[in-house]
Enzyme design. Structure first.
Site, PDB file in Angstrom:
ATOM      1  N   LYS A 247      52.623  15.101  35.218  1.00 37.32           N
ATOM      2  CA  LYS A 247      53.675  16.118  35.262  1.00 37.32           C
ATOM      3  C   LYS A 247      53.329  17.202  34.245  1.00 37.32           C
ATOM      4  O   LYS A 247      53.523  17.031  33.051  1.00 37.32           O
ATOM      5  CB  LYS A 247      55.031  15.475  34.950  1.00 37.32           C
TER       6      LYS A 247
ATOM      7  N   GLU B 228      59.434  21.906  12.285  1.00 45.60           N
ATOM      8  CA  GLU B 228      58.354  22.523  13.049  1.00 45.60           C
ATOM      9  C   GLU B 228      58.878  23.796  13.722  1.00 45.60           C
ATOM     10  O   GLU B 228      59.881  23.765  14.434  1.00 45.60           O
ATOM     11  CB  GLU B 228      57.830  21.557  14.104  1.00 45.60           C
TER      12      GLU B 228
ATOM     13  N   GLU C 194      52.672  11.620  21.328  1.00 47.00           N
ATOM     14  CA  GLU C 194      52.005  12.504  20.371  1.00 47.00           C
ATOM     15  C   GLU C 194      52.920  13.701  20.213  1.00 47.00           C
ATOM     16  O   GLU C 194      53.071  14.521  21.121  1.00 47.00           O
ATOM     17  CB  GLU C 194      50.623  12.904  20.898  1.00 47.00           C
TER      18      GLU C 194
ATOM     19  N   CYS D 278      50.318  21.676  17.445  1.00 41.39           N
ATOM     20  CA  CYS D 278      51.058  20.639  16.739  1.00 41.39           C
ATOM     21  C   CYS D 278      50.414  20.288  15.411  1.00 41.39           C
ATOM     22  O   CYS D 278      51.090  19.872  14.468  1.00 41.39           O
ATOM     23  CB  CYS D 278      51.203  19.393  17.611  1.00 41.39           C
TER      24      CYS D 278
ATOM     25  N   VAL E 238      64.398  15.698  37.545  1.00 45.73           N
ATOM     26  CA  VAL E 238      63.327  15.154  38.377  1.00 45.73           C
ATOM     27  C   VAL E 238      62.250  14.522  37.499  1.00 45.73           C
ATOM     28  O   VAL E 238      61.771  13.410  37.768  1.00 45.73           O
ATOM     29  CB  VAL E 238      62.731  16.251  39.275  1.00 45.73           C
TER      30      VAL E 238
END
Length: 513
Positions: free
Chosen positions: A201, A413, A277, A310, A238
């Site tokens: 996805k 973040e 992650e 990240c 979904v």
């Protein structure tokens, strides 16, 4: 203000048109390229212009359930999980197919992710294409799939225990928009090499790289139907079926900590294995003996791809003896960083991925000044953009100075080109500030002494850290975080084992009389 590039031309417009002509609209489900059962589609929007590049099939619940059923059937009813030669052949075929369309794929990434073209030469394209499929393909031959333990037993009989590594089953691979191909390949490679089947996805902001992979799998490889399914959807409901359907055995997710928590919570009902992650607020520690030029280069790294990484070292901790000098140098560097059209080779800072993300970044900057952090440069949308970029989602490279490590700007973040600088007095304080975080994904240390830098690196509670510019990234190197930065590891032997179950078979061999 940062230098604006692309004022006299509009290369991102032409690149976007080329990408749209070559893009794959359809999903891959059960070996077939198909539109959504409902006929629905959603726009793929260029973050550089704010305008739609084209559209992509929008999977509904029926499409997602069909993909899950196909993956389940391919795992349970074909020899994919046991046929290592087939797995290796298919991965090698996919590698060759991607390489044949590398140029087109690169333009697609710049168009839909808004990543500067310069990033294609590292983590956005070249690095993952080099090893992300090849390394796990080699592991198929090199990995110790079985081992035998001999000893013990009842009444003097011989007892043999065979320890077997087997695939987990159906893996839901849920991927982000910042380095979309890199993450997809580093999930597909080990998951498929280990013998799992996958429902992929992609992020709805960047679907085309994934649908292209779907087309390549369907047309140029021997993957059995259902082994890989590519199901783009803008619907969280979904997508959520992947976390609730009992036919899915594992969730492999890269993205925000908030979504990761939700997936872990929802997946617990069916006891899914979960690899996460997640986010980071990594520290760059500049010791009193560090090279100032190296520190400036590291600081500017936060600007690359508009800070959407990240592992970005978005907290810069600087020894007090160098602090004022370093703040001035970093501010000047940030003001000189080229911002603008991501299709131009000189651009360092492109757009953030969406209007919503730009608002989040700017809101965080506004709150930081209210909280007492000092804005040194930036902190706003980029003014006076060329006309073709006027609708894009650009944020100025931004520097804050903060004396209080507990402020949100130093803890949360931001996922934008925002750096917060904080002073420290000695090594102990630097370690304390670096570890004073809910995150623990990455980091960096700069020192004239490798021994000193390594000693500090070993004390930082983080999954990866570089010393004096050392690179921890690689398909053979495990990557993941401590604390709120995740669960498990991607890449390396540890990442490969993430996709395996362990079975122990005991067999009794009676003694002979």
């Amino acid at each position: 203000m940062s230098e604006i590039v692309g004022e006299t031309s509009a290369p991102i417009i032409e690149l976007g048109r080329r990408a749209a002509k070559r893009a794959e609209f359809q999903m891959l489900i059960d070996g077939e390229l198909v539109a959504a059962a409902s006929g629905a589609a959603f726009d793929n929007v260029s973050p550089a212009t704010g305008k739609a590049l084209g559209s992509t099939a929008a999977a509904g619940a029926a499409d997602m359930l069909r993909a899950i059923a196909a993956a389940r059937r391919a795992f349970d009813e074909t020899d994919w999980s046991t046929n290592r030669a087939l797995r290796q052949r298919c991965l090698d075929q996919l590698q060759q197919a991607i390489e044949a369309e590398k140029h087109e794929l690169g333009e697609e990434l710049v168009a839909e992710a808004g990543c500067p073209a310069m990033t294609l030469h590292n983590a956005q394209l070249d690095w993952p294409l080099t090893e992300s499929l090849r390394y796990p393909s080699r592991l198929i031959d090199e990995f110790g799939w079985e081992r035998v333990l001999d000893g013990g037993g009842l009444f003097g009989d011989r007892n043999v225990r065979t320890v077997i590594q087997e695939p987990v089953g159906v893996v839901a691979a849920i991927c982000p928009s910042n380095f979309p191909l890199e993450v997809v390949l580093n999930k597909l490679g080990p998951a498929l090499a280990a013998g799992n089947t996958v429902v992929l996805k992609p992020d709805p902001n960047t679907p085309w790289h994934a649908t292209r992979l779907g087309r390549l799998i369907a047309e140029r490889t021997d993957f059995p139907p259902g082994v890989v399914n590519v199901v783009p959807t803008p619907s969280n409901e979904v997508a959520g079926l992947l976390a609730t359907d009992p036919r899915v055995d594992m969730i492999s997710f890269t993205g925000s900590t908030a979504v990761g928590r939700t997936l872990m919570r929802v997946g617990a009902d069916t006891m899914k294995r979960t690899f996460l992650e997640l986010g980071g607020k990594s520290a760059l520690i500049v010791l009193d003996d560090a090279d100032p030029a190296a520190a400036l280069r590291s600081a500017v790294g936060v600007c690359v791809h508009a800070g959407q990484a990240c592992a970005a070292t978005s907290r810069m901790l600087v020894h007090r003896s160098k602090f004022d000098e370093m703040v001035a140098g970093v501010a000047a560097a940030f003001e000189a960083v080229p911002v603008g059209d991501p299709a131009l080779p000189e651009t360092v800072v492109g757009p953030v991925i969406s209007a919503a993300q730009r608002s989040r970044v700017l809101d965080a900057c506004t709150r930081a000044t209210v909280d007492g952090a000092r804005l040194v440069t930036g902190g706003a949308a980029v003014p006076k953009l060329p006309p073709h970029l006027a609708g894009g989602y650009f944020v100025q490279p931004t520097v804050f100075v903060c004396d209080d490590p507990s402020l949100p700007i130093a803890q949360e973040e931001i996922f934008g080109p925002v750096l917060v600088m904080m002073p420290f007095s000695d090594d102990e304080e630097a370690v304390r500030i670096a570890n004073d975080s809910a995150y623990g994904l990455a980091g960096a240390v700069l020192s004239a002494s490798m021994e000193r830098g390594m000693a500090i690196a070993r004390r930082i509670r983080t999954g990866a850290i570089g010393v004096n510019g050392g690179m921890f990234y690689g398909a053979d190197a495990p990557f993941g975080g401590y604390k709120n930065s995740g669960v498990g590891r991607q890449c390396g032997l540890e990442g490969f084992q993430q996709y395996l179950e362990t079975k122990t078979i005991g067999s009794r061999i009676p003694r002979r009389h």
